[in-house]
Design an enzyme around this catalytic site. Structure first.
Site, short mmCIF file in Angstrom:
data_model
loop_
_atom_site.label_atom_id
_atom_site.label_comp_id
_atom_site.label_asym_id
_atom_site.label_seq_id
_atom_site.Cartn_x
_atom_site.Cartn_y
_atom_site.Cartn_z
N GLY A 42 -25.93 17.77 -15.96
CA GLY A 42 -25.19 17.75 -14.69
C GLY A 42 -25.46 16.55 -13.81
O GLY A 42 -24.96 16.49 -12.68
N CYS A 62 5.60 13.30 -20.67
CA CYS A 62 6.64 13.89 -19.82
C CYS A 62 6.02 15.02 -19.03
O CYS A 62 6.20 16.21 -19.36
CB CYS A 62 7.78 14.40 -20.68
SG CYS A 62 8.61 13.05 -21.49
#
Ligand code: LLP
Length: 412
Positions: free
Chosen positions: A217, A329
């Site tokens: 992390g 798209c």
């Protein structure tokens, strides 16, 4: 960025665009820095291979002495095939393993992430040792989507259920000798340190625990505005906490951490080309369409994550404010969202792009090739190349062919 204009041009020439490129010297440097993490009573560095499971990276980290955090049965298999000894692989998975018996018989380590997982292990292997993943009650991530601690997270066994852990372990005669907590990606270092202390408090209530894994992390800086976590600072803090714990309890715990991002993110980039330039008028935006987008990097559209983007112009030209978009798209196929807000556009100041320009997107070594919308709009998966210290470009995964895109369709 490690990629110079001539090198990026060589990548395009040999492998086409879009193409991932990883820099071996940067990977090694990041691994060596993490291996120097301060510790009081011993240390193991696990690579969270979900960040980038390419075999070339796995082999390099194996050679440097790293161990593995695998997040699925499939990752266990991939790490074994890359040469990791079973005892260096720990499985920490949201999904109960379908292959638990075989893994454990081989010597792979198991980290039970729920009471169900603990029970499954106990039924199969009474008398054996395992790790438990605990949700310590607090988490922190770069966004809520990368926070895996606290009451809103399904990851790990809730810290108030230790009684159930002890009861289940006793029922099956298994011994919890390792404990694990990972609270998110892009974690605030102040919270990380606080959770290290909370985790030690929990380990204090599990008397057989000898190894404490505090997860990964750690923040890194992809763009100048990012502030990276100082590993030596958090490590020194943890070393002190482990020393104090020993004084209080007499128990000297072995420390593990398991970064993904910090080991690979800034060692990778994507070489792409500008395929079109469009605008939406004087009150609108100037857009550069690239041949890379969510098919290779979903982080901007998922999290509003910021990646550096360089237009490698070889001629003199003015600058412009440009929104970079991908070829899909999908209006969300955006490479320059506002920080933390995937739906807002944040133009970047760059040399005015022309069709055909080379573009390099940085910070792409972690969770890009590993986590993208492969084959959306039927674009084939991009290749991966390793840049070796002697300057060689080595293909480590080929571009998918169009036939491979269709390969699993049946004739029915
Ligand atoms: N350990 C466990 C159990 C994990 O689940 C993870 C990441 C790590 C270690 C490594 O975390 P890191 O050092 O890479 O922050 N896809 C997101 C991050 C989610 C990662 C999930 N688990 C991203 O693109 O930033």
């Amino acid at each position: 960025m490690f990629l110079t204009q001539p090198l990026a041009a060589a990548v395009r020439e040999r492998f086409g665009t879009p193409c991932y490129v990883y820099d071996r010297a940067s990977l090694e440097a990041a691994a060596r820095q993490a291996l120097a993490f301060p510790n009081a009573f011993g240390f193991t560095l696990r690579y969270a291979m979900k960040a980038n499971p390419n075999h070339a990276i796995l082999k390099l980290f194996h050679a440097l002495g790293l161990h593995i955090d695998a997040s699925s049965d499939h990752e266990v298999e991939r790490a074994l095939r890359a040469g990791f000894e079973p005892g260096k692989i720990q499985l920490t998975s949201q999904a109960p393993s379908k292959n638990l018996k075989a893994h454990i018989e081989r010597g792979v380590l198991y980290n039970a992430c729920s009471l169900t997982q603990l029970e499954n292990f106990g039924k199969l292997f009474p008398g054996r040792e395992l790790s438990v993943r605990i949700n310590p009650g607090l988490g922190s991530g770069s966004t809520n989507r990368t926070n895996v601690g606290g009451p809103g997270s399904s990851f790990g066994i809730w810290h108030e259920h230790l009684e159930n852990v002890r009861a289940l372990a006793a029922r099956h005669g298994v011994k919890v000798t390792r404990m694990h907590s990972h609270i998110g990606s892009g974690t605030d270092p102040v919270v990380w340190k606080r959770v290290a202390r909370m985790s030690l408090g929990i380990a204090g209530q599990l008397p057989d625990v000898r190894v404490l894994n505090l997860g990964g992390g750690f923040k890194i800086a992809r763009v100048p505005a990012d502030k990276a976590t100082d590993l030596l600072d958090v490590g020194e803090h943890v070393r002190q906490e482990f020393t104090d714990f020993k004084q209080r309890t007499g128990r000297a715990l072995h420390l593990e951490i398991e970064p993904g991002t910090a080991l690979v993110a800034n060692a990778g980039c994507i070489v792409a080309s500008v395929i079109d330039v469009v605008d939406t008028g004087k009150d609108g935006y100037l857009f550069a369409k690239l041949d890379t987008g969510m098919n290779e990097v979903t982080r901007p559209s998922l999290y509003g994550a910021q990646h550096p983007i360089d237009v490698l112009a070889t001629d003199e030209r003015g600058s412009a404010k440009v929104v970079f978009v991908g070829p899909c798209c999908e209006s969300g196929d955006i490479l320059t969202p506002a920080p933390g807000d995937p739906e807002a556009l944040a133009p970047r100041d760059v040399p005015r792009p022309h069709i055909g320009d080379l573009v390099v997107l940085g910070g792409a070594g972690a969770y890009c090739a590993a986590m993208s919308t492969i084959n959306y709009n039927s674009y084939p998966q991009a290749p991966e190349v390793m840049h070796d210290p002697d300057g060689t470009l080595r293909l480590v995964r080929k571009r998918q062919t169009f036939e491979q895109v269709l390969a699993n369709e049946t004739s029915e």
